[in-house]
Motif scaffolding. Sequence first.
Motif, PDB file in Angstrom:
ATOM      1  N   ALA A  29       0.826  -1.205   0.000  1.00  0.00           N
ATOM      2  CA  ALA A  29       0.000   0.000   0.000  1.00  0.00           C
ATOM      3  C   ALA A  29       0.864   1.260   0.000  1.00  0.00           C
ATOM      4  O   ALA A  29       0.583   2.222  -0.728  1.00  0.00           O
ATOM      5  N   GLY A  30       1.937   1.265   0.807  1.00  0.00           N
ATOM      6  CA  GLY A  30       2.828   2.424   0.837  1.00  0.00           C
ATOM      7  C   GLY A  30       3.523   2.648  -0.498  1.00  0.00           C
ATOM      8  O   GLY A  30       3.697   3.799  -0.946  1.00  0.00           O
ATOM      9  N   TRP A  31       3.928   1.548  -1.152  1.00  0.00           N
ATOM     10  CA  TRP A  31       4.545   1.640  -2.485  1.00  0.00           C
ATOM     11  C   TRP A  31       3.576   2.256  -3.486  1.00  0.00           C
ATOM     12  O   TRP A  31       3.929   3.165  -4.232  1.00  0.00           O
ATOM     13  N   ARG A  32       2.320   1.789  -3.497  1.00  0.00           N
ATOM     14  CA  ARG A  32       1.322   2.329  -4.412  1.00  0.00           C
ATOM     15  C   ARG A  32       1.070   3.814  -4.142  1.00  0.00           C
ATOM     16  O   ARG A  32       0.965   4.626  -5.074  1.00  0.00           O
ATOM     17  N   GLN A  33       0.959   4.166  -2.865  1.00  0.00           N
ATOM     18  CA  GLN A  33       0.685   5.559  -2.516  1.00  0.00           C
ATOM     19  C   GLN A  33       1.777   6.484  -3.030  1.00  0.00           C
ATOM     20  O   GLN A  33       1.499   7.565  -3.560  1.00  0.00           O
ATOM     21  N   GLU A  80       1.464   6.755  -6.931  1.00  0.00           N
ATOM     22  CA  GLU A  80       0.276   7.492  -7.348  1.00  0.00           C
ATOM     23  C   GLU A  80       0.380   8.969  -7.004  1.00  0.00           C
ATOM     24  O   GLU A  80      -0.138   9.821  -7.735  1.00  0.00           O
ATOM     25  N   ALA A  81       1.055   9.285  -5.890  1.00  0.00           N
ATOM     26  CA  ALA A  81       1.242  10.685  -5.520  1.00  0.00           C
ATOM     27  C   ALA A  81       2.101  11.430  -6.535  1.00  0.00           C
ATOM     28  O   ALA A  81       2.013  12.653  -6.664  1.00  0.00           O
ATOM     29  N   ARG A  82       2.951  10.698  -7.262  1.00  0.00           N
ATOM     30  CA  ARG A  82       3.796  11.303  -8.307  1.00  0.00           C
ATOM     31  C   ARG A  82       3.169  11.158  -9.696  1.00  0.00           C
ATOM     32  O   ARG A  82       3.817  11.473 -10.701  1.00  0.00           O
ATOM     33  N   GLY A  83       1.944  10.666  -9.754  1.00  0.00           N
ATOM     34  CA  GLY A  83       1.287  10.499 -11.042  1.00  0.00           C
ATOM     35  C   GLY A  83       1.747   9.298 -11.828  1.00  0.00           C
ATOM     36  O   GLY A  83       1.577   9.250 -13.052  1.00  0.00           O
ATOM     37  N   CYS A  84       2.321   8.292 -11.147  1.00  0.00           N
ATOM     38  CA  CYS A  84       2.819   7.088 -11.820  1.00  0.00           C
ATOM     39  C   CYS A  84       1.814   5.950 -11.667  1.00  0.00           C
ATOM     40  O   CYS A  84       1.277   5.723 -10.569  1.00  0.00           O
ATOM     41  N   GLU A  85       1.574   5.228 -12.738  1.00  0.00           N
ATOM     42  CA  GLU A  85       0.751   4.033 -12.675  1.00  0.00           C
ATOM     43  C   GLU A  85       1.599   2.880 -12.135  1.00  0.00           C
ATOM     44  O   GLU A  85       2.608   2.518 -12.744  1.00  0.00           O
ATOM     45  N   PRO A  86       1.237   2.293 -10.979  1.00  0.00           N
ATOM     46  CA  PRO A  86       2.067   1.213 -10.425  1.00  0.00           C
ATOM     47  C   PRO A  86       2.145   0.020 -11.368  1.00  0.00           C
ATOM     48  O   PRO A  86       1.113  -0.475 -11.839  1.00  0.00           O
TER      49      PRO A  86
END
Length: 360
Positions: free
Chosen positions: A208-212, A215-221
């Motif tokens: 979850a922390g990795w995804r956050q 996504e906060a930088r506008g990157c699709e995980p």
Amino acid sequence: MRARGRDGGPTAPRSVDVAERAGVSQKTVSRVLNGERYVSEDVRRRVLEAAEQLGYRLNSAARALASGRTRTIGVVALGTALFGPASLLLGVERAARDAGYALTIVNTLEGDPGGVGGAVRSLLERGVDGIVVSEPIDEGADPFSCDVPVLVLGAPAGTGAGERTLCAGVDAEALARAATEHLLDLGHLTVHHLAGPQRWFAARDRMAGWRQALEARGCEPPAPVEGDWSAASGYAAGRELAARDDLTAVFAANDDMAIGLTRALTEAGLRVPEDVSVVGFDDVPLAAYVLPPLTTVRQPFDAVARDGLRLLVRAIENPDAESSTARKQPVELVVRSSTAPPRPRDPGRLPPAAPPTGGL
């Protein structure tokens, strides 16, 4: 010198002997050996040293009858030698001993339905004053219930016995965000994730922390790869990840998997960190000595255990007191040599150009 009986032989030391050796009253000796507060550290040290020198042992049965407590804490632990759970259990043992409590440990096995609930019932039958549930996994069962305070380490709130449940642990999501943000700050356009087994709450939090962070930088995980915490599973994941054309950075959910991953990347002809940067999680002792030394986030196992035991002992000894919360542990990123800014990829590893279309 020990007291002697009528036959001239040594008798078992008594609290009065400890008091005389330490230069304090018997009441002070009782307070120290029962783990009560409001005793200075100097006095506590003198009493404990005197008790050890004389070989004095407080009668636990008498103590339980007098206080209504056994001064024993039960621990439900996942039966594993993994660094994180083992380190946390060791921290709990130290903190309990310092607080004047003994531990009774029951191990559960991953995949054992109702294992935590059964372990809790077993501990309650032994008359423990409180229970620690360490690093539980999602069993898909209803929360257990019991009539003593319960401390849950490494799982979300609600995993336990209701109102008398306390929670402590690191903010794994914050640690995972810090690891991922470190790689993004170096200039990597995305970060792949080597995840832990998703039945573990800890693995879910790290994902979850990795995804956050992404996504906060506008990157699709990108699609994560799941391991089982072992170096072998990290190695297998590394062989899979090495084939991905956009691979320049990986956040692994623990250091063992990161080490196996690095081996696989090296065998695939990728250099760490020149071609791929790698960040782990835990800061195992080996992390500083592998090649290259591993960048990772450090878990403060002792601090978490001490803070959690403080809450649990307070709930045991002051059942009517208002519940308190665990302290927020700091995020500590340990930067070593396995991370660097991305460099242009070897043209030989780029995907082949699309064939021309149309005329000559």
